[in-house]
Scaffold this motif. Structure first.
Motif, PDB file in Angstrom:
ATOM      1  N   MET A   1       0.834  -1.193   0.000  1.00 32.80           N
ATOM      2  CA  MET A   1       0.000   0.000   0.000  1.00 32.80           C
ATOM      3  C   MET A   1       0.871   1.245   0.000  1.00 32.80           C
ATOM      4  SD  MET A   1      -3.141  -0.809   2.618  1.00 32.80           S
ATOM      5  CE  MET A   1      -2.122  -1.603   3.873  1.00 32.80           C
ATOM      6  N   THR A   2       0.338   2.318  -0.567  1.00 35.14           N
ATOM      7  CA  THR A   2       0.972   3.624  -0.441  1.00 35.14           C
ATOM      8  C   THR A   2       0.095   4.490   0.460  1.00 35.14           C
ATOM      9  OG1 THR A   2      -0.177   4.561  -2.363  1.00 35.14           O
ATOM     10  CG2 THR A   2       1.936   3.451  -2.764  1.00 35.14           C
ATOM     11  N   GLY A   3       0.733   5.371   1.208  1.00 39.93           N
ATOM     12  CA  GLY A   3      -0.024   6.303   2.031  1.00 39.93           C
ATOM     13  C   GLY A   3      -0.367   5.818   3.416  1.00 39.93           C
ATOM     14  N   LEU A   4       0.283   4.757   3.879  1.00 39.26           N
ATOM     15  CA  LEU A   4       0.048   4.287   5.243  1.00 39.26           C
ATOM     16  C   LEU A   4       0.496   5.347   6.247  1.00 39.26           C
ATOM     17  CD1 LEU A   4       1.311   0.607   4.963  1.00 39.26           C
ATOM     18  CD2 LEU A   4      -0.973   1.276   5.751  1.00 39.26           C
ATOM     19  N   PRO A   5      -0.206   5.484   7.356  1.00 41.31           N
ATOM     20  CA  PRO A   5       0.253   6.409   8.393  1.00 41.31           C
ATOM     21  C   PRO A   5       1.681   6.071   8.824  1.00 41.31           C
ATOM     22  CG  PRO A   5      -1.967   5.634   8.880  1.00 41.31           C
ATOM     23  CD  PRO A   5      -1.472   4.809   7.722  1.00 41.31           C
ATOM     24  N   GLY A   6       2.548   7.059   8.792  1.00 43.91           N
ATOM     25  CA  GLY A   6       3.942   6.845   9.165  1.00 43.91           C
ATOM     26  C   GLY A   6       4.856   6.533   7.988  1.00 43.91           C
ATOM     27  N   GLU A   7       4.296   6.418   6.802  1.00 41.11           N
ATOM     28  CA  GLU A   7       5.105   6.122   5.617  1.00 41.11           C
ATOM     29  C   GLU A   7       5.874   7.367   5.173  1.00 41.11           C
ATOM     30  OE1 GLU A   7       3.613   3.751   1.931  1.00 41.11           O
ATOM     31  OE2 GLU A   7       3.354   5.875   1.492  1.00 41.11           O
ATOM     32  N   THR A   8       7.048   7.135   4.614  1.00 38.11           N
ATOM     33  CA  THR A   8       7.882   8.203   4.064  1.00 38.11           C
ATOM     34  C   THR A   8       8.195   7.908   2.608  1.00 38.11           C
ATOM     35  OG1 THR A   8       9.941   7.089   4.661  1.00 38.11           O
ATOM     36  CG2 THR A   8       8.953   8.541   6.328  1.00 38.11           C
ATOM     37  N   GLU A   9       8.748   8.883   1.934  1.00 42.37           N
ATOM     38  CA  GLU A   9       9.164   8.676   0.553  1.00 42.37           C
ATOM     39  C   GLU A   9      10.256   7.604   0.468  1.00 42.37           C
ATOM     40  OE1 GLU A   9       9.423   9.653  -3.737  1.00 42.37           O
ATOM     41  OE2 GLU A   9       7.967   9.221  -2.168  1.00 42.37           O
ATOM     42  N   GLU A  10      11.130   7.576   1.453  1.00 47.10           N
ATOM     43  CA  GLU A  10      12.156   6.542   1.473  1.00 47.10           C
ATOM     44  C   GLU A  10      11.527   5.152   1.545  1.00 47.10           C
ATOM     45  OE1 GLU A  10      16.134   5.208   4.045  1.00 47.10           O
ATOM     46  OE2 GLU A  10      14.763   6.717   4.839  1.00 47.10           O
TER      47      GLU A  10
ATOM     48  N   CYS B   1      10.301  -5.280  -4.117  1.00 44.98           N
ATOM     49  CA  CYS B   1       9.648  -6.027  -5.207  1.00 44.98           C
ATOM     50  C   CYS B   1      10.673  -6.428  -6.262  1.00 44.98           C
ATOM     51  CB  CYS B   1       8.547  -5.182  -5.845  1.00 44.98           C
ATOM     52  SG  CYS B   1       7.123  -4.884  -4.781  1.00 44.98           S
ATOM     53  N   LYS B   2      11.601  -5.532  -6.547  1.00 47.20           N
ATOM     54  CA  LYS B   2      12.663  -5.836  -7.499  1.00 47.20           C
ATOM     55  C   LYS B   2      13.562  -6.958  -6.972  1.00 47.20           C
ATOM     56  CE  LYS B   2      15.807  -5.574 -10.673  1.00 47.20           C
ATOM     57  NZ  LYS B   2      15.575  -6.254 -11.962  1.00 47.20           N
ATOM     58  N   GLU B   3      13.926  -6.856  -5.696  1.00 49.83           N
ATOM     59  CA  GLU B   3      14.788  -7.872  -5.089  1.00 49.83           C
ATOM     60  C   GLU B   3      14.126  -9.244  -5.112  1.00 49.83           C
ATOM     61  OE1 GLU B   3      16.395  -9.096  -0.654  1.00 49.83           O
ATOM     62  OE2 GLU B   3      15.923  -7.001  -1.067  1.00 49.83           O
ATOM     63  N   LEU B   4      12.821  -9.286  -4.880  1.00 49.93           N
ATOM     64  CA  LEU B   4      12.084 -10.549  -4.871  1.00 49.93           C
ATOM     65  C   LEU B   4      11.836 -11.075  -6.284  1.00 49.93           C
ATOM     66  CD1 LEU B   4       9.502  -9.644  -2.082  1.00 49.93           C
ATOM     67  CD2 LEU B   4      11.364 -11.313  -1.888  1.00 49.93           C
ATOM     68  N   ASP B   5      12.110 -10.248  -7.293  1.00 52.49           N
ATOM     69  CA  ASP B   5      11.964 -10.636  -8.699  1.00 52.49           C
ATOM     70  C   ASP B   5      10.549 -11.148  -8.976  1.00 52.49           C
ATOM     71  OD1 ASP B   5      12.769 -10.923 -11.307  1.00 52.49           O
ATOM     72  OD2 ASP B   5      13.737 -12.867 -11.016  1.00 52.49           O
ATOM     73  N   LEU B   6       9.580 -10.326  -8.651  1.00 54.34           N
ATOM     74  CA  LEU B   6       8.183 -10.732  -8.716  1.00 54.34           C
ATOM     75  C   LEU B   6       7.663 -10.802 -10.143  1.00 54.34           C
ATOM     76  CD1 LEU B   6       6.850  -8.544  -5.760  1.00 54.34           C
ATOM     77  CD2 LEU B   6       7.331 -11.006  -5.722  1.00 54.34           C
ATOM     78  N   ASP B   7       6.739 -11.722 -10.351  1.00 55.44           N
ATOM     79  CA  ASP B   7       6.045 -11.822 -11.634  1.00 55.44           C
ATOM     80  C   ASP B   7       4.789 -10.958 -11.658  1.00 55.44           C
ATOM     81  OD1 ASP B   7       7.729 -13.995 -12.757  1.00 55.44           O
ATOM     82  OD2 ASP B   7       6.887 -15.147 -11.094  1.00 55.44           O
ATOM     83  N   MET B   8       4.228 -10.712 -10.479  1.00 57.71           N
ATOM     84  CA  MET B   8       3.020  -9.895 -10.345  1.00 57.71           C
ATOM     85  C   MET B   8       3.226  -8.949  -9.171  1.00 57.71           C
ATOM     86  SD  MET B   8       0.245 -13.029 -10.498  1.00 57.71           S
ATOM     87  CE  MET B   8       0.877 -13.760  -8.975  1.00 57.71           C
ATOM     88  N   VAL B   9       2.827  -7.686  -9.350  1.00 59.32           N
ATOM     89  CA  VAL B   9       2.976  -6.703  -8.280  1.00 59.32           C
ATOM     90  C   VAL B   9       1.693  -5.889  -8.164  1.00 59.32           C
ATOM     91  CG1 VAL B   9       4.371  -4.888  -7.272  1.00 59.32           C
ATOM     92  CG2 VAL B   9       5.427  -6.481  -8.871  1.00 59.32           C
ATOM     93  N   GLY B  10       1.056  -5.968  -7.005  1.00 58.70           N
ATOM     94  CA  GLY B  10      -0.142  -5.179  -6.759  1.00 58.70           C
ATOM     95  C   GLY B  10       0.164  -4.025  -5.824  1.00 58.70           C
ATOM     96  N   VAL B  11      -0.169  -2.818  -6.245  1.00 50.38           N
ATOM     97  CA  VAL B  11       0.042  -1.641  -5.406  1.00 50.38           C
ATOM     98  C   VAL B  11      -1.239  -0.815  -5.424  1.00 50.38           C
ATOM     99  CG1 VAL B  11       1.083  -0.342  -7.314  1.00 50.38           C
ATOM    100  CG2 VAL B  11       1.501   0.377  -4.960  1.00 50.38           C
ATOM    101  N   GLY B  12      -1.624  -0.342  -4.266  1.00 45.22           N
ATOM    102  CA  GLY B  12      -2.843   0.457  -4.188  1.00 45.22           C
ATOM    103  C   GLY B  12      -2.782   1.400  -3.016  1.00 45.22           C
ATOM    104  N   PRO B  13      -3.671   2.381  -2.986  1.00 37.72           N
ATOM    105  CA  PRO B  13      -3.656   3.352  -1.895  1.00 37.72           C
ATOM    106  C   PRO B  13      -4.230   2.789  -0.610  1.00 37.72           C
ATOM    107  CG  PRO B  13      -5.528   3.760  -3.332  1.00 37.72           C
ATOM    108  CD  PRO B  13      -4.723   2.658  -3.987  1.00 37.72           C
TER     109      PRO B  13
END
Length: 344
Positions: free
Chosen positions: A198-207, A216-228
């Motif tokens: 998720m993006t926008g979790l309380p306490g999240e930073t740009e870093e 996600c890159k390190e895990l070399d994923l075939d599918m990536v779900g991202v949502g607010p």
């Protein structure tokens, strides 16, 4: 500036750092244009459909952000029995869908034997022409192995945040390390491996947002779900602010640049925050849509966040609407299985 990513995943730290530097300095418009161009180069203009069946909203977990957390006594609970799951798949298959996602809370009622039996029946009624994704949480490696042998093609376990401290705050009684190990297990066992955040979790930073994509890159994923992150009623985070969808749009574009071959859904949550949220995600590099084909009388109870859209529409109506939406941005839906490029 030269195109950052070729038609293969980035393979060295220099390329990855260059991509991150570009992400940090580019406008959202330029970032999305580059990601969309790369997506079209690799995946074309087709948007893959995956039929979503939310088959249980019981959950043994108590995540602070989730409307179906076990402590939410206001949730109207349901379980879809095995016959009804198979019937729902059959209806979707007859409508042309060739990939299905079985998603639910971490519900111990559905034992490994039951899940295997459901998988075997799905494969049988679809004559082994459909792919099946499971999204049912952390299990043992042996369970994953059994599910794979019974017919599961893909497995999705979102990690939600790459920051272990933030993870521990929002996912109480859950281990970040165990979850990452589970993702590695499914990949090693030959699944098309999926995760996301998720993006926008309380306490999240740009870093943290950047590190989410790098994980996600390190895990070399075939599918990536991202949502607010969307605050959900009857949860400890209900009063949290709704952060701009732009965080999700930029995350989608960064994921596309880091993982060119991955399948990335334009999520319903984005469409909940913004009426054109899914279109904006596609224009940032997403190439999958997941129409909810759960029986209409039940889907209104799978409220992991408040304000969820498409609760009163059946699967056919949703698919028709998505087709029109995609045509409006020069994309077309496809009923293909959408196998990960790594397997082709």
């Amino acid at each position: 500036m030269e195109k950052i990513a070729a038609a293969d995943n980035l393979n060295n730290n220099g390329e990855i750092q260059e991509t991150i530097n570009y992400y940090k300095t580019a406008t959202t418009e330029d970032l999305c244009k580059r990601a969309a161009s790369l997506c079209e180069t690799i995946h074309g203009k087709d948007i893959i459909l995956r039929g979503l069946i939310e088959f249980t909203n019981y959950c043994d977990q108590d995540c602070l952000y989730c409307g179906i957390r076990k402590s939410n006594s206001n949730a109207v609970r349901y379980r879809i029995d095995e016959d009804e799951i198979i019937k729902t798949v059959a209806t979707g298959y007859n409508a042309g869908l060739r990939t299905f996602v079985l998603q639910g809370g971490e519900d111990s009622f559905y034992t490994s034997d039951k899940i295997c039996r459901i998988l075997e029946q799905i494969k049988k009624i679809t004559e082994y022409n459909a792919s099946v994704t499971l999204s049912i949480g952390v299990k043992s490696r042996e369970d994953y192995k059994r599910f794979k042998e019974a017919g599961a093609d893909r497995y999705l376990i979102r990690f939600e945040t790459s920051d272990p401290k933030l993870y521990q705050k929002i996912k109480v009684n859950s281990s970040f390390e165990r979850r990452i190990t589970a993702i590695r297990d499914i990949r090693e066992l030959g699944y098309e491996a999926g995760s996301g955040y998720m993006t926008g979790l309380p306490g999240e930073t740009e870093e943290i947002r950047i590190n989410n994509a790098l994980l996600c890159k390190e895990l070399d994923l075939d599918m990536v779900g991202v949502g607010p992150f969307i605050p959900s009623n009857n949860t400890p985070l209900a009063a949290s602010p709704q952060m701009p969808l732009e965080h999700t749009i930029r995350a989608t574009a960064l994921l596309r640049l880091l993982l060119p071959k991955a399948h990335i859904p334009a999520t319903t949550a984005a469409g909940t925050v913004d009426p054109l949220g899914r279109e904006k995600m596609v224009k940032a590099g997403a190439n999958v849509l997941m129409p909810n084909i759960t029986p209409v009388e039940l889907k209104k109870h799978y409220l992991i966040y408040s304000g969820k859209i498409c609760l009163d529409e059946n699967g056919s109506a949703i698919i028709n609407d998505l087709a029109l939406r995609m045509a409006s941005i020069d994309r077309k839906i496809t009923f293909s299985r959408g196998t990960a490029l790594r397997f082709l």
